[in-house]
Every structure is written in structure tokens, then in C-alpha cells.
Design an enzyme around this catalytic site. Structure first.
Site, short mmCIF file in Angstrom:
data_model
loop_
_atom_site.label_atom_id
_atom_site.label_comp_id
_atom_site.label_asym_id
_atom_site.label_seq_id
_atom_site.Cartn_x
_atom_site.Cartn_y
_atom_site.Cartn_z
N LYS A 118 6.03 -6.95 0.14
CA LYS A 118 7.33 -6.46 -0.36
C LYS A 118 7.65 -6.96 -1.77
CE LYS A 118 9.00 -8.20 3.58
NZ LYS A 118 7.97 -7.98 4.60
N LYS A 145 13.82 -5.91 2.56
CA LYS A 145 13.60 -4.56 3.12
C LYS A 145 14.77 -3.64 2.76
CE LYS A 145 10.93 -6.54 6.90
NZ LYS A 145 10.97 -7.02 8.29
N1 LIG Z 1 2.27 -9.93 9.50
C1 LIG Z 1 3.22 -9.03 9.66
O1 LIG Z 1 3.66 -8.77 10.78
C2 LIG Z 1 3.76 -8.26 8.48
C3 LIG Z 1 4.62 -7.17 8.68
C4 LIG Z 1 5.06 -6.43 7.57
C5 LIG Z 1 4.68 -6.82 6.29
N2 LIG Z 1 3.89 -7.91 6.13
C6 LIG Z 1 3.53 -8.31 4.76
O2 LIG Z 1 2.12 -8.20 4.61
C7 LIG Z 1 1.67 -9.17 3.68
C8 LIG Z 1 0.52 -9.95 4.28
O3 LIG Z 1 0.97 -10.68 5.40
P1 LIG Z 1 0.03 -11.71 6.16
O4 LIG Z 1 0.76 -12.11 7.38
O5 LIG Z 1 -1.33 -11.13 6.28
O6 LIG Z 1 0.00 -12.92 5.11
P2 LIG Z 1 -1.05 -14.14 5.02
O7 LIG Z 1 -1.76 -14.27 6.32
O8 LIG Z 1 -0.31 -15.26 4.43
O9 LIG Z 1 -2.15 -13.64 3.98
C9 LIG Z 1 -1.92 -13.54 2.62
C10 LIG Z 1 -3.24 -13.34 1.90
O10 LIG Z 1 -2.98 -13.06 0.52
C11 LIG Z 1 -3.84 -13.85 -0.28
N3 LIG Z 1 -3.27 -14.00 -1.62
C12 LIG Z 1 -2.30 -14.84 -2.06
N4 LIG Z 1 -2.08 -14.66 -3.37
C13 LIG Z 1 -2.90 -13.66 -3.79
C14 LIG Z 1 -3.14 -13.03 -5.03
N5 LIG Z 1 -2.48 -13.38 -6.14
N6 LIG Z 1 -4.07 -12.04 -5.07
C15 LIG Z 1 -4.75 -11.68 -3.96
N7 LIG Z 1 -4.57 -12.25 -2.76
C16 LIG Z 1 -3.66 -13.23 -2.67
C17 LIG Z 1 -3.99 -15.13 0.49
O11 LIG Z 1 -5.11 -15.82 0.00
P3 LIG Z 1 -5.52 -17.31 0.53
O12 LIG Z 1 -6.20 -17.07 1.82
O13 LIG Z 1 -6.45 -17.80 -0.54
O14 LIG Z 1 -4.25 -18.09 0.62
C18 LIG Z 1 -4.15 -14.57 1.90
O15 LIG Z 1 -5.47 -14.14 2.11
C19 LIG Z 1 2.88 -10.04 3.35
O16 LIG Z 1 3.42 -9.64 2.11
C20 LIG Z 1 3.85 -9.76 4.47
O17 LIG Z 1 5.20 -9.90 4.08
C21 LIG Z 1 3.41 -8.62 7.18
#
Ligand SMILES: NC(=O)c1ccc[n+]([C@@H]2O[C@H](COP(=O)([O-])OP(=O)(O)OC[C@H]3O[C@@H](n4cnc5c(N)ncnc54)[C@H](OP(=O)(O)O)[C@@H]3O)[C@@H](O)[C@H]2O)c1
Ligand SMILES: *[C@@H]1O[C@H](CO)[C@@H](O)[C@H](O)[C@H]1NC(C)=O
Length: 376
Positions: free
Chosen positions: A140, A239
Site C-alpha cells: 500500500k 486502505k
Molecule cells: N499478508 C497479508 O495478509 C497481506 C494482505 C494485504 C496486503 N499485504 C501487503 O503485501 C505486502 C507484503 O506482505 P508480506 O506479509 O509478504 O510482507 P513480508 O513477509 O514482510 O515480506 C516483505 C518482503 O519485501 C522485501 N523487501 C523489503 N524492502 C524491499 C525493497 N526495497 N525492494 C524489494 N523488496 C523489499 C523483504 O525483504 P527481506 O526478506 O530482505 O526483508 C521481504 O522479502 C505488504 O505491503 C503488505 O501490507 C499483505
């Protein structure tokens, strides 16, 4: 067979589930005449990218190995056998990404998929849209910083999709865009867009103390490790801001009135998580209980919602009729009521799970497939 090339930014819970979906949908997509071609994947520190001159994507075995390394908490630089790929770190990483974007953007609509949780990706995204690339986001943050960034990312509205930024895989943005492009004016949107707060509000409605409900939610894994991240309402506000901007409001985060469920004195900079859970939270029980009872005496219930109407956008607790889609909400589903000229007295209602790696990644995948109709 039509090939859809993409670069994935972020391979955490959502990003890795997306890669798994891509691999397990191979035969489905091929029966639709499609082939998803993952050219590169980045995490916060590195980018692995195919170096094959014909841009053959990373192979499925490699992608699954990559997910295994990330799930074990490793970094992409820990990948052993790179085969045909190369690993880049900053600042060469950006150069390589922009090189690929200019090479493939105009020709193929190369898709940049942002599954990071970072605000750092916006710089790259803003540059690649000008090179003809498409962007798909679950993140987001790029859409909730300045209005200038938002307008830049939306410069080519048909080349951007971000369904999973609101309500995960639920078709919220797609439904809104259909309503908007048919000229049906949207009068009002009211929605419960936090699974955690949906659960909390429906449990306190049954007379349980807030502190007990939040403790249960935390142990069920419904909350962030620090539940104040949910209770503060920031995630809902992000959101809401995206929805309000889609409806044409030119507003910023600081314009939105956000009601936090805990007072400033209990903030993360003044109180540890343990102190908040054990001594802070119980102090909030009585007030919420009184509000619940007052609402009940009017035949209403309390819901933590965003309300977007005219030029206003608010986030907080509202008293709503018990017998309405939001009033009937139980548990952690997201619910959105959309009122328009066509949906005047009875709203269009969208309801279902609004979080989770699987459904969020599914929303991202559907966006990637959908956007490619632009490139015959
Ligand atoms: N999980 C849900 O239910 C959900 C629902 C709706 C939306 N979202 C959104 O989806 C996104 C991902 O969620 P998640 O739960 O998968 O998060 P997460 O597990 O924290 O994963 C984030 C990933 O992004 C990487 N990252 C950080 N900075 C970066 C950059 N500058 N360039 C490229 N990659 C980078 C991190 O790398 P490292 O491994 O090196 O730290 C990690 O691999 C978030 O924005 C979240 O708000 C999630
Ligand atoms: C999402 O994926 C991450 C990383 O694989 C995992 O730690 C987390 O528990 C998952 N979340 C859910 C709700 O399944």
C-alpha cells in the site's frame, strides 16, 4: 503462446505464495494460452535476475528453492547454485532493473510486482511506468505517500493494478472501477477493512471485555506482534486513503481523521507491549463496554470502519444498525458497503477474508493476468 514477463519485488509471505501459485498454475495458464515468465526476484538487499539473452525466466525449481531460502529467514545472497542467473546488490541493482525496464517495457509491458512492505519501491515504480511497464501492487505504501506519487503511478491507469492493497483478494478496486467507468456516481463507501478490528468489535458486542478479546486475538495470531499496530487504525486509514483517492479526493494521510482505540499515553514509545497488554488495555474495558451498551439500547452495534463520502474520509468506531451487512458481521471477514445511484437503498456488498498470504497472492496473480490483455 503469449508470454508475460515479470519482476517480483519482495519475497516474504505474499511474494513467495505468489511464486508458488505461478508454478502450480502452469498448466491452467498454458490452457489459456499464457506463460508467466519470472525474470527476476528481489528482497531488501539483492536482486536475482536471469542472464539468458533471450530472457528465458527463472526455472520453477530455482523459484521453489528461492522460496525455501526466504522462508528459512535467509537472504537471496544465500542462494547456492545460481545457474543462469546473476545476483545484484545496491546500487547496481537499480541500474540493472532500469536497463530491463527500458529494454522490455514498451515491447512486452514487463510487469513490476510489488509484494514488499517498503516505501522504497516507489522510486523505481515511478520510473518504470514511463518506460511502458505495468505495475501490480500488494504494497500500500507507494499509493499512500504524496498525491504527486499517486498521480505519477496512475499516469497510465490501464497499466496499474493493486487489487490486493484493499481487502486482499476481494474484488474491491475492480468493482469500484467498473462503477466509476459506467458513470454511476459513488455516494458513500463504508467498510470494515481490518480483520483484527472486525473480530475485536464483534466479540466486545457479546459483552466480553476488550482486554480479554485483544489477548485472545493476539494468541490466535490475528494481530501484529504489537496489537497497537492494529488498534491504532493506521492500516485501515491507508486502505481508506487509496479508496478515497480512486474516488477523486486529492487528500493525504494527515487529512484523514483516525480514531485510535488506545490513548497516546499508551503508545509504543511510552509503554512496552507487555505493559500495554497487562496494565494498559484493562483500563480501556469500561469505556468500550459503555459504548457497546449505549449502541445496543438504540438497536445498534459498534463497528470500526472507514467512511468515505463527498470530500470526507474518516476512520474509527461508528454506531450502525444491527440489521445491516456491517451490523451482521461476525469474526474477521472484511465487509464493504458501496452506495451509488444504482445501489441507493440497498448497497453493493463485498464480503470475505481480507487478509492472508494465499488470498492476497491470488489477488496479485489475477491482476498480472488481467493487465496483460493490453498486449496482444
Ligand atoms: N499478508 C497479508 O495478509 C497481506 C494482505 C494485504 C496486503 N499485504 C501487503 O503485501 C505486502 C507484503 O506482505 P508480506 O506479509 O509478504 O510482507 P513480508 O513477509 O514482510 O515480506 C516483505 C518482503 O519485501 C522485501 N523487501 C523489503 N524492502 C524491499 C525493497 N526495497 N525492494 C524489494 N523488496 C523489499 C523483504 O525483504 P527481506 O526478506 O530482505 O526483508 C521481504 O522479502 C505488504 O505491503 C503488505 O501490507 C499483505
Ligand atoms: C505468511 O507467510 C509467512 C512466511 O512464509 C509466514 O511466516 C506467516 O505465518 C504466513 N501467514 C499466514 C497467515 O499464513
Amino acid at each position: 503462446m503469449k508470454t508475460i514477463p515479470l519482476i517480483l519485488m519482495g519475497c516474504g509471505g505474499v511474494g513467495c505464495h505468489l511464486l508458488q501459485h505461478i508454478v502450480s498454475c502452469r498448466s491452467l495458464h498454458s490452457s489459456q494460452g499464457l506463460c508467466l515468465n519470472v525474470l527476476g526476484v528481489s528482497d531488501s538487499k539483492s536482486l536475482v535476475v536471469t542472464e539468458d539473452s533471450s530472457n528465458k525466466g527463472l526455472d520453477d525449481k530455482f523459484l521453489m528453492e528461492l522460496c525455501r531460502v526466504k522462508r528459512d529467514g535467509g537472504s537471496l545472497s544465500k542462494l547456492g547454485d545460481l545457474g543462469d542467473c546473476r545476483l545484484f546488490s545496491h546500487p547496481e541493482l537499480q541500474e540493472r532493473i532500469l536497463e530491463l525496464a527500458s529494454q522490455l517495457g514498451g515491447k512486452t509491458g514487463l510487469v513490476f510486482v510489488d509484494c514488499s512492505a517498503s516505501s522504497n519501491t516507489v522510486a523505481v515504480l515511478k520510473q518504470v511506468v514511463d518506460m511502458g511497464c505495468c505495475i501490480v501492487m500488494a504494497n500500500k505504501k507507494p499509493l499512500t505517500s504524496t498525491m504527486e506519487d499517486f498521480e505519477k503511478l496512475y499516469a497510465y491507469p490501464r497499466r496499474i493494478r493493486h487489487e490486493s492493497t484493499v481487502g486482499a483478494g476481494l474484488p474491491v478496486i475492480a468493482s469500484l472501477n467498473r462503477i466509476i467507468s459506467s458513470g454511476d456516481p459513488v455516494h458513500r463507501i463504508i467498510g470494515s477493512l481490518s480483520g483484527t478490528l472486525g473480530y475485536v468489535m464483534s466479540e466486545v458486542e457479546d459483552g466480553k471485555p476488550l482486554s480479554q478479546v485483544v489477548r485472545a486475538a493476539k494468541s490466535l495470531g490475528y494481530t501484529e506482534p504489537d496489537p497497537r499496530e492494529d488498534l491504532g487504525g493506521m492500516d485501515v486509514a491507508r486502505k481508506a486513503l487509496i479508496l478515497a483517492r480512486i474516488l477523486g479526493q486529492r487528500i493525504n494521510m494527515d487529512t484523514i481523521q483516525i480514531e485510535s482505540l488506545y490513548p497516546k499515553e499508551m503508545g509504543p514509545d511510552l509503554m512496552s507491549v507487555e505493559d500495554f497488554m497487562n496494565s494498559g488495555l484493562p483500563l480501556l474495558d469500561k469505556d468500550i463496554q459503555e459504548r457497546v451498551e449505549k449502541a445496543a439500547s438504540n438497536g445498534n452495534v459498534l463497528r470500526y470502519v472507514c467512511v468515505i463520502e463527498g470530500s470526507s474520509c474518516e476512520v474509527g468506531i461508528q454506531e450502525l444498525p444491527k440489521n445491516s451487512p456491517l451490523g451482521r458481521l461476525r469474526g474477521s471477514d472484511n465487509v464493504l458497503e458501496i452506495y451509488t445511484r444504482c445501489y441507493t437503498s440497498q448497497p453493493l456488498v463485498i464480503q470475505g477474508a481480507g487478509a492472508g498470504n494465499d488470498t492476497t497472492a491470488a489477488g496479485v496473480l489475477a491482476d498480472i493476468v488481467d493487465i496483460q490483455d493490453l498486449f496482444p
